[in-house]
Write a protein that holds these residues in place. Structure first.
Motif, PDB file in Angstrom:
ATOM      1  N   ARG A  88       0.851  -0.985   0.111  1.00 24.89           N
ATOM      2  CA  ARG A  88       0.190   0.087   0.086  1.00 24.89           C
ATOM      3  C   ARG A  88       1.162   1.313  -0.057  1.00 24.89           C
ATOM      4  O   ARG A  88       1.896   1.431   0.727  1.00 24.89           O
ATOM      5  CB  ARG A  88      -1.014  -0.134   1.543  1.00 24.89           C
ATOM      6  N   VAL A  89       0.849   1.965  -0.958  1.00 31.30           N
ATOM      7  CA  VAL A  89       1.542   3.137  -1.135  1.00 31.30           C
ATOM      8  C   VAL A  89       0.944   4.694  -1.184  1.00 31.30           C
ATOM      9  O   VAL A  89      -0.299   4.638  -1.890  1.00 31.30           O
ATOM     10  CB  VAL A  89       2.695   3.064  -2.298  1.00 31.30           C
ATOM     11  N   TYR A  90       1.445   5.638  -0.936  1.00 29.47           N
ATOM     12  CA  TYR A  90       0.942   7.054  -1.001  1.00 29.47           C
ATOM     13  C   TYR A  90       1.997   7.978  -1.317  1.00 29.47           C
ATOM     14  O   TYR A  90       2.830   8.202  -0.271  1.00 29.47           O
ATOM     15  CB  TYR A  90       0.310   7.338   0.120  1.00 29.47           C
ATOM     16  N   PRO A  91       1.995   8.534  -2.164  1.00 30.26           N
ATOM     17  CA  PRO A  91       3.340   9.311  -2.730  1.00 30.26           C
ATOM     18  C   PRO A  91       3.195  10.631  -1.909  1.00 30.26           C
ATOM     19  O   PRO A  91       2.275  10.950  -1.605  1.00 30.26           O
ATOM     20  CB  PRO A  91       3.289   9.426  -4.218  1.00 30.26           C
ATOM     21  N   ASP A  92       4.432  10.952  -1.622  1.00 30.13           N
ATOM     22  CA  ASP A  92       4.745  12.179  -0.639  1.00 30.13           C
ATOM     23  C   ASP A  92       4.289  13.458  -1.665  1.00 30.13           C
ATOM     24  O   ASP A  92       4.639  13.506  -2.842  1.00 30.13           O
ATOM     25  CB  ASP A  92       6.364  12.376  -0.574  1.00 30.13           C
ATOM     26  N   ILE A  93       3.350  14.041  -0.931  1.00 30.13           N
ATOM     27  CA  ILE A  93       2.810  15.427  -1.845  1.00 30.13           C
ATOM     28  C   ILE A  93       4.087  16.282  -2.293  1.00 30.13           C
ATOM     29  O   ILE A  93       3.828  17.175  -3.267  1.00 30.13           O
ATOM     30  CB  ILE A  93       1.781  16.272  -0.747  1.00 30.13           C
ATOM     31  N   ALA A  94       5.305  16.578  -1.559  1.00 35.59           N
ATOM     32  CA  ALA A  94       6.352  17.178  -1.908  1.00 35.59           C
ATOM     33  C   ALA A  94       7.233  16.672  -2.998  1.00 35.59           C
ATOM     34  O   ALA A  94       8.125  17.177  -3.239  1.00 35.59           O
ATOM     35  CB  ALA A  94       6.712  17.662  -0.780  1.00 35.59           C
ATOM     36  N   ASP A 145       7.928   8.183  -1.086  1.00 34.06           N
ATOM     37  CA  ASP A 145       6.564   7.738  -0.589  1.00 34.06           C
ATOM     38  C   ASP A 145       6.274   8.523   0.810  1.00 34.06           C
ATOM     39  O   ASP A 145       7.266   8.583   1.635  1.00 34.06           O
ATOM     40  CB  ASP A 145       6.095   6.326  -0.399  1.00 34.06           C
ATOM     41  N   ALA A 146       5.021   9.097   1.071  1.00 30.11           N
ATOM     42  CA  ALA A 146       4.682   9.507   2.514  1.00 30.11           C
ATOM     43  C   ALA A 146       4.456   8.347   3.414  1.00 30.11           C
ATOM     44  O   ALA A 146       4.690   8.248   4.542  1.00 30.11           O
ATOM     45  CB  ALA A 146       3.674  10.590   2.561  1.00 30.11           C
ATOM     46  N   TYR A 147       3.681   7.467   2.535  1.00 26.99           N
ATOM     47  CA  TYR A 147       3.541   6.019   3.347  1.00 26.99           C
ATOM     48  C   TYR A 147       3.628   4.828   2.480  1.00 26.99           C
ATOM     49  O   TYR A 147       3.120   4.716   1.283  1.00 26.99           O
ATOM     50  CB  TYR A 147       2.058   6.324   3.858  1.00 26.99           C
ATOM     51  N   GLU A 164       3.650   0.446   2.852  1.00 27.93           N
ATOM     52  CA  GLU A 164       3.692  -0.548   3.746  1.00 27.93           C
ATOM     53  C   GLU A 164       3.390  -1.817   3.168  1.00 27.93           C
ATOM     54  O   GLU A 164       2.510  -1.932   2.205  1.00 27.93           O
ATOM     55  CB  GLU A 164       2.415  -0.466   4.902  1.00 27.93           C
ATOM     56  N   ASP A 183       8.462   6.111   7.438  1.00 27.94           N
ATOM     57  CA  ASP A 183       8.524   6.116   9.028  1.00 27.94           C
ATOM     58  C   ASP A 183       7.033   6.505   9.521  1.00 27.94           C
ATOM     59  O   ASP A 183       6.456   6.971   8.721  1.00 27.94           O
ATOM     60  CB  ASP A 183       9.279   7.496   9.359  1.00 27.94           C
TER      61      ASP A 183
END
Lengths: 265, 265, 265, 265
Positions: B189-195, B199-201, B203, B265
């Motif tokens: 499960r991934v969520y790219p960093d907005i900046a 990835d921001a997240y 797992e 993290d």
């Protein structure tokens, strides 16, 4: 050892299959905006702490239809326009965070999967819907023009139910395209924990256009109607007073944002 | 201060508008499975470290069509079936993680937004597609039966291009419905960093059915064809050797999973 | 000189591109039927002379959802099921012609072009719509069974508006699947004159199934709601009294009909 | 006695539910045209007697994408644009009838039911398809302009298969928008006999625009590819030599035609 590529899923060795490419993303489109006032309490209940209602006109709502053509930096989507064109309808309110006013999209519907994925990244809570808005055209046989007297309709449906409809009659040139969607966006991005019990990831982020170009905005008289649905809450934002309607053609570049607060570890 | 509710976005005071409700989620449906062998290197390149190829038959692939009806615990979606029915086609391989064999969905297409959102939670990399599979019916006028000689077709398209098609002729009852999709799922499960910048997240999670019931599985002879697309990599998983085709009706409950590794993290 | 082939347009040298093949056409599907009484005058106004209202129960209406899989004699559509599956919702009343009772479809919506073309031939006045009906399945996790207590929902939308919805709770086995759609169909086929001023072709025809097989019919309690639309007249057939709801699985062959009256030269 | 109203089916006492209103019909839209030469025998086989191949350039073909907004005289469809906008792709050849040159649409795909019904009246052999063409926009962020260097893509799919795609790069202003679709249309209208054995009604008709306004036409370099499908014959019209590509915005009124020959009693 395999190094996976791809801005979004599915990630692969080449990154070719990723549902969306890396930003920047480029957009050309037409915006039909309806601004109105609802009960400010209905806006406030959509603002999780520490967001607070905007200091002025806290019940203002913008209901916006957009007819987009979009692409990545390589522009290859423009040659296969099923990958480039999409329509959307979204609802924007304003809020205050650390003394600054932000816009915030509380509901949004789109008609393509790449638009859903972009919205996930940007914090727009996108669902699929069916949106239609009258298009201007140089020839008036079956179209209005962006000019005094031009009449534009717009509709929103989801789940085989009509949720909203508007009719806008342009009256005069306008200095603005409305004020509700005119601030940086303050959006939540959330990912529920796979084991239950809250979010594995949650963050409040800020973003806005990296570039913006707009044609002459027009304002006019607008009628708007909202309809109930068992799976939507749009109609809770009842139309108490219409502020105005707007039409504008724009070009936009979006290229990321910044974190305001990390809400999970 | 507003307490937001809703398992997924959009979150509101009541949670009514959430694109999906909290698990458990309930499914009844028909699975048409094609198992085949491809070059094991093409599977390996879809396994990010620390996932490793399965020890046995590491080039095995399952291409699965599913025709689902699904609901939440309240079952209200079944009375408004536009919110309940969806079709999907997905590609499963196997991998090894800490000495245990897992199944892993590497590509998947669905035709509803609630299915996309569930997949986001479960780590299925869902895109929109158009899937069709022949339905069995008690009357043979325009349908096969789940019996020897029954012939079932299945197709997958996305972006207005056909991506895969199969024809399965049932031959005999089978003890299994194939072996590739028979393990717990290991998904990212991934969520790219907005900046930007990673990835921001991210797992690695494990999940599987909380309950499962299956009818008699059937096996048969199957033909399968994969087609190229500029936005897909399915056809890299070339069909080197067909293992078999299967048909089975199932009932499933899904109710969350567990974290294997947090990658950010 | 070229001899054109093809049952319907486009006609070509081979006939391969024809939107539909020659009858017979074969169907397997599930019917969810709601029968009710409306003001008989609302039915009578849909019966052009020389059709007359049925002698008994002239205000009876059947609102029927059907989930079909269909094919031609060669059955090749079953292997490419995008060409085989379709859903429909239709409204049937009864009438009298030369002393005989007929059924007559006054409104109908389907979701495939081949179904529109078949309807053109058969005299069904087909539009495109979005229809959904709950499917029975052997596993109850996300589905009802065709048995006492089974609950089935059905919805109809067109033009992004919901037009009808029903919920049927099965109670007991039934000797019939209703009585309104139980007669041969009396349908008009019309083709307006290209120069204006009436029809170039109009004919009253009779048709019915060439073969029919049906499973056990069930009856139950049904709720039904009709909604207004500016382009539809379904809601004029107001529900004054519900007669009953029915569910039945059927297999049908259709193979042409006969002319009752030619209405143009 | 009931007098039925409605230009097309379903006919009712008021005519409100008719799938299409009476002509005249009004259109504003953008045309992307690809002209090429195929084997003249492949064109000839699509011309039933007494139509004959055009005297000059009998293998010329126009493959045209159109992005339309349309309405009736009352223009109410423009306020509910799901009823107004549609896309199409069609194939035009030329033929000779009684010494006069006609254009003739041999294949056409559209994406709305009202467009199918209009085509039925006009003799266009319409099927449903999925068509996309790049849109020009004042802002270049995600769009070309109608100007030298503007690049436009166009695709056609039906039955979940891609059938055609083109990429047009505008080079210069053009005096024409091509020559293949520049004549009155000679179309067949057919209705098969309900009892089998030929047509109950068949007529050769002529029609064309009642009014026409066009913007500056542009010509350019074009690439085009056709793909096979088991239910289509478009790819028989192989591209032997590209003539040119064109782009033009137009306004059109259509208001009926005239009979050339009645082919049935």
């Amino acid at each position: 050892m395999t190094q996976m590529k791809g801005f979004f899923f599915p990630r692969t060795a080449s990154g070719q299959a990723s549902l969306i490419p890396s930003p920047p993303w480029y957009y050309s489109g037409d915006l039909l905006t309806v601004e109105y006032r609802t009960d400010p309490a209905r806006v406030a209940e959509l603002l999780p702490a520490p967001l607070e209602p905007a200091a002025e006109d806290p019940g203002a709502v913008a209901l916006i239809w957009a007819d987009w053509q979009s692409c990545s930096a390589g522009r290859e989507e423009l040659l296969d326009p099923v990958r480039s064109q999409y329509k959307e309808c979204f609802v924007v309110v304003r809020c205050s965070y650390r003394g600054r006013t932000y816009s915030r999209c509380v509901y949004i519907w789109v008609d393509k999967d790449f638009a859903i994925a972009r919205g996930m990244h940007q914090g727009y809570p996108k669902k699929l819907g069916s949106m239609w808005q009258t298009r201007p055209h140089p020839f008036a046989h079956g179209a209005p023009q962006i000019a005094a007297g031009g009449v534009f309709g717009a509709t929103l449906a989801a789940g085989d139910r009509r949720l909203a409809e508007a009719v806008l009659t342009l009256r005069e040139e306008s200095e603005t395209n409305g004020f509700v969607n005119a601030h940086p966006m303050a959006h939540h991005r959330v990912y529920p924990d796979i084991a239950g019990g809250g979010d594995a990831y949650a963050e409040l982020i800020e973003s806005g256009g990296a570039e913006f170009a707009g044609g002459q905005a027009w304002r006019g008289d607008v009628e708007v109607r909202l309809f109930d649905s068992p799976t939507e809450e749009l109609s809770r934002l009842t139309v108490e007073e219409v502020i105005g309607g707007y039409y504008r053609q724009v070009g936009v570049v979006w290229n990321g944002g910044t974190s305001l607060e990390r809400l999970t570890d």
